[in-house]
Design a protein around this motif. Structure first.
Motif, PDB file in Angstrom:
ATOM      1  N   LEU A 292       0.677  -1.334  -0.061  1.00  0.00           N
ATOM      2  CA  LEU A 292      -0.126   0.015  -0.003  1.00  0.00           C
ATOM      3  C   LEU A 292       0.887   1.057  -0.100  1.00  0.00           C
ATOM      4  CD1 LEU A 292      -2.884   1.255   0.096  1.00  0.00           C
ATOM      5  CD2 LEU A 292      -2.729   1.162   2.562  1.00  0.00           C
ATOM      6  N   VAL A 293       2.020   1.133   0.551  1.00  0.00           N
ATOM      7  CA  VAL A 293       2.716   2.420   0.760  1.00  0.00           C
ATOM      8  C   VAL A 293       3.674   2.553  -0.388  1.00  0.00           C
ATOM      9  CG1 VAL A 293       4.979   3.051   1.838  1.00  0.00           C
ATOM     10  CG2 VAL A 293       3.503   2.092   3.335  1.00  0.00           C
ATOM     11  N   THR A 294       3.645   1.511  -1.094  1.00  0.00           N
ATOM     12  CA  THR A 294       4.480   1.467  -2.592  1.00  0.00           C
ATOM     13  C   THR A 294       3.560   2.009  -3.458  1.00  0.00           C
ATOM     14  OG1 THR A 294       6.003  -0.269  -1.938  1.00  0.00           O
ATOM     15  CG2 THR A 294       5.595   0.479  -4.494  1.00  0.00           C
ATOM     16  N   ALA A 295       2.269   1.471  -3.493  1.00  0.00           N
ATOM     17  CA  ALA A 295       1.136   2.140  -4.479  1.00  0.00           C
ATOM     18  C   ALA A 295       1.004   3.498  -4.022  1.00  0.00           C
ATOM     19  CB  ALA A 295      -0.061   1.210  -4.247  1.00  0.00           C
ATOM     20  N   ASN A 296       0.936   3.929  -2.937  1.00  0.00           N
ATOM     21  CA  ASN A 296       0.674   5.625  -2.783  1.00  0.00           C
ATOM     22  C   ASN A 296       1.817   6.205  -3.375  1.00  0.00           C
ATOM     23  OD1 ASN A 296      -1.935   5.378  -1.398  1.00  0.00           O
ATOM     24  ND2 ASN A 296      -0.665   4.948   0.680  1.00  0.00           N
ATOM     25  N   LYS A 297       3.015   5.778  -3.306  1.00  0.00           N
ATOM     26  CA  LYS A 297       4.204   6.510  -4.049  1.00  0.00           C
ATOM     27  C   LYS A 297       3.881   6.577  -5.288  1.00  0.00           C
ATOM     28  CE  LYS A 297       9.341   6.693  -3.879  1.00  0.00           C
ATOM     29  NZ  LYS A 297       9.410   7.049  -5.241  1.00  0.00           N
ATOM     30  N   ILE A 298       3.674   5.389  -5.890  1.00  0.00           N
ATOM     31  CA  ILE A 298       3.459   5.223  -7.246  1.00  0.00           C
ATOM     32  C   ILE A 298       2.327   6.292  -7.947  1.00  0.00           C
ATOM     33  CG2 ILE A 298       2.780   3.765  -9.412  1.00  0.00           C
ATOM     34  CD1 ILE A 298       4.158   1.602  -7.836  1.00  0.00           C
ATOM     35  N   ILE A 299       1.491   6.186  -7.197  1.00  0.00           N
ATOM     36  CA  ILE A 299       0.307   7.216  -7.497  1.00  0.00           C
ATOM     37  C   ILE A 299       0.631   8.775  -7.505  1.00  0.00           C
ATOM     38  CG2 ILE A 299      -2.026   8.095  -6.674  1.00  0.00           C
ATOM     39  CD1 ILE A 299      -2.548   5.002  -5.856  1.00  0.00           C
ATOM     40  N   LYS A 300       1.359   8.964  -6.278  1.00  0.00           N
ATOM     41  CA  LYS A 300       1.867  10.465  -6.261  1.00  0.00           C
ATOM     42  C   LYS A 300       2.766  10.516  -7.342  1.00  0.00           C
ATOM     43  CE  LYS A 300       4.614  13.266  -3.037  1.00  0.00           C
ATOM     44  NZ  LYS A 300       5.562  13.482  -1.909  1.00  0.00           N
ATOM     45  N   ASP A 301       3.725   9.846  -7.581  1.00  0.00           N
ATOM     46  CA  ASP A 301       4.535  10.052  -8.810  1.00  0.00           C
ATOM     47  C   ASP A 301       3.952  10.134 -10.050  1.00  0.00           C
ATOM     48  OD1 ASP A 301       6.818   9.884  -7.279  1.00  0.00           O
ATOM     49  OD2 ASP A 301       7.395   7.751  -7.517  1.00  0.00           O
ATOM     50  N   LEU A 302       2.973   9.281 -10.425  1.00  0.00           N
ATOM     51  CA  LEU A 302       2.170   9.236 -11.535  1.00  0.00           C
ATOM     52  C   LEU A 302       1.354  10.706 -11.801  1.00  0.00           C
ATOM     53  CD1 LEU A 302       0.756   5.311 -11.875  1.00  0.00           C
ATOM     54  CD2 LEU A 302       2.341   6.765 -13.664  1.00  0.00           C
ATOM     55  N   ASP A 303       0.667  10.996 -10.532  1.00  0.00           N
ATOM     56  CA  ASP A 303      -0.163  12.274 -10.569  1.00  0.00           C
ATOM     57  C   ASP A 303       0.911  13.480 -10.777  1.00  0.00           C
ATOM     58  OD1 ASP A 303      -2.366  10.946  -9.803  1.00  0.00           O
ATOM     59  OD2 ASP A 303      -2.278  11.453  -7.707  1.00  0.00           O
ATOM     60  N   GLU A 304       2.022  13.401 -10.429  1.00  0.00           N
ATOM     61  CA  GLU A 304       3.051  14.497 -10.590  1.00  0.00           C
ATOM     62  C   GLU A 304       3.468  14.579 -12.174  1.00  0.00           C
ATOM     63  OE1 GLU A 304       6.375  14.080  -7.999  1.00  0.00           O
ATOM     64  OE2 GLU A 304       5.142  14.975  -6.033  1.00  0.00           O
ATOM     65  N   ASN A 305       3.414  13.358 -12.770  1.00  0.00           N
ATOM     66  CA  ASN A 305       4.037  13.368 -14.046  1.00  0.00           C
ATOM     67  C   ASN A 305       2.715  13.669 -15.047  1.00  0.00           C
ATOM     68  OD1 ASN A 305       6.805  12.525 -13.619  1.00  0.00           O
ATOM     69  ND2 ASN A 305       6.096  10.176 -13.761  1.00  0.00           N
ATOM     70  N   ILE A 306       1.482  13.421 -14.633  1.00  0.00           N
ATOM     71  CA  ILE A 306       0.466  13.691 -15.421  1.00  0.00           C
ATOM     72  C   ILE A 306       0.217  15.206 -15.451  1.00  0.00           C
ATOM     73  CG2 ILE A 306      -2.017  13.635 -15.535  1.00  0.00           C
ATOM     74  CD1 ILE A 306      -1.763  10.558 -14.548  1.00  0.00           C
ATOM     75  N   MET A 307       0.334  15.787 -14.140  1.00  0.00           N
ATOM     76  CA  MET A 307       0.336  17.172 -14.115  1.00  0.00           C
ATOM     77  C   MET A 307       1.166  17.797 -14.907  1.00  0.00           C
ATOM     78  SD  MET A 307      -1.575  19.699 -12.675  1.00  0.00           S
ATOM     79  CE  MET A 307      -2.436  18.815 -11.124  1.00  0.00           C
ATOM     80  N   LYS A 308       2.623  17.282 -14.758  1.00  0.00           N
ATOM     81  CA  LYS A 308       3.643  17.953 -15.586  1.00  0.00           C
ATOM     82  C   LYS A 308       3.418  18.088 -16.998  1.00  0.00           C
ATOM     83  CE  LYS A 308       7.510  16.971 -13.825  1.00  0.00           C
ATOM     84  NZ  LYS A 308       8.868  16.028 -13.841  1.00  0.00           N
TER      85      LYS A 308
END
Length: 294
Positions: free
Chosen positions: A242-258
């Motif tokens: 779950l911790v890893t999934a949250n990190k992946i989601i955060k990274d993906l959100d940042e990349n999508i925003m970028k």
């Protein structure tokens, strides 16, 4: 588009992990509390009637023969080592394997392994594996494993039974589950969850007899502890996922925003260029009309 699809999939995985964690946590609390009640009852009856039971404690009287035995005979122990499949690239087990290698020196040790990594580790280090299970299927495995532990503990005269699993409740160690007197409930559960009231059984009648009662209660205790530890192993692995999934989601959100910002900048740049082009064309048209008027 691919990032959005991946983000959606990871978020779905996260929701499944959260549901699993809630189920595991509920079951974990039940089995821990049940094991604690078993242990409290065993201790109370044993103390009241001064019963010496193999499940409760081994004979450790400090006589001459035992001292000689401790010097020349290797202590015999049964270890259960459980590993889980890890979806994301992490190494959570190396510290436990270093611990196992350190603590099993100069001991006669047999292993029961759960999971491919546990089995391969034991084989690579030439440990005696008497039983292996490919995966931690707690609901099916717990009863069979409990029966094996009980039989081996009595027939093979193991001094201790230890359980090694990946958990922050015992970060570099093991749980001693037998004899019951050496089971440390505070490692597995916070002190706030442990019932500390001592049982007063002076007026209780024990059926059919005290020795049989303790044997039966010890059997239930072992099964509850095994269930607790197998669930704890799954729970901690799920928590890490779950911790890893949250990190992946955060990274993906940042990349999508970028990427969205980059796309917006490109769009605005194109709009500006179109305006400049239209303005330039209008200006040329006006000049052309002026020249025709002359």
């Amino acid at each position: 588009e691919n990032l959005k699809k991946k983000n959606k999939k990871v978020k779905n995985d996260k929701n499944i992990l959260l549901i699993n964690m809630m189920k595991l946590n509920k079951n974990l609390s039940y089995y821990i509390q049940s094991a604690i009640k078993n242990k409290n009852l065993i201790d109370a009856v044993g103390n009241q009637y001064n019963i010496k039971n193999m499940f409760v404690h081994k004979n450790t009287k400090s006589n001459f023969l035992n001292k000689i035995k401790q010097i020349f005979v290797k202590q015999k122990e049964l270890w259960i080592y459980t590993t889980e499949q890890q979806k994301y690239a992490t190494d959570s087990y190396s510290r436990y394997e270093r611990y196992i290698l350190e603590k099993t020196k100069n001991k006669n040790v047999d292993f029961i392994t759960i999971g491919d990594r546990a089995y391969n580790f034991c084989k690579q280090n030439k440990f005696n594996v008497i039983k292996d299970f490919p995966t931690n299927t707690q609901s099916i495995l717990a009863f069979e494993l409990s029966q094996i532990i009980k039989i081996l503990y009595l027939e093979q005269n193991y001094r201790k039974v230890r359980f090694v699993l990946n958990t922050n409740k015992n970060f570099k160690g093991s749980f001693t589950i037998l004899p019951t007197q050496e089971f440390d409930v505070y490692k597995l559960s916070s002190s706030t969850l442990i019932e500390t009231n001592k049982l007063d059984i002076k007026d209780f009648k024990i059926f059919p007899n005290v020795e049989t009662f303790i044997d039966n209660e010890a059997n239930i205790f072992i099964e509850n502890v095994v269930n607790s530890l197998l669930i704890e192993s799954s729970f901690y692995t799920t928590k890490n996922a779950l911790v890893t999934a949250n990190k992946i989601i955060k990274d993906l959100d940042e990349n999508i925003m970028k990427l969205s910002r980059q796309a917006m900048r490109v769009k605005r740049q194109n709009e500006i260029e179109e305006i400049i082009m239209l303005t330039s064309n209008n200006k040329n048209d006006i000049l052309s009309e002026s020249d025709d008027g002359k």
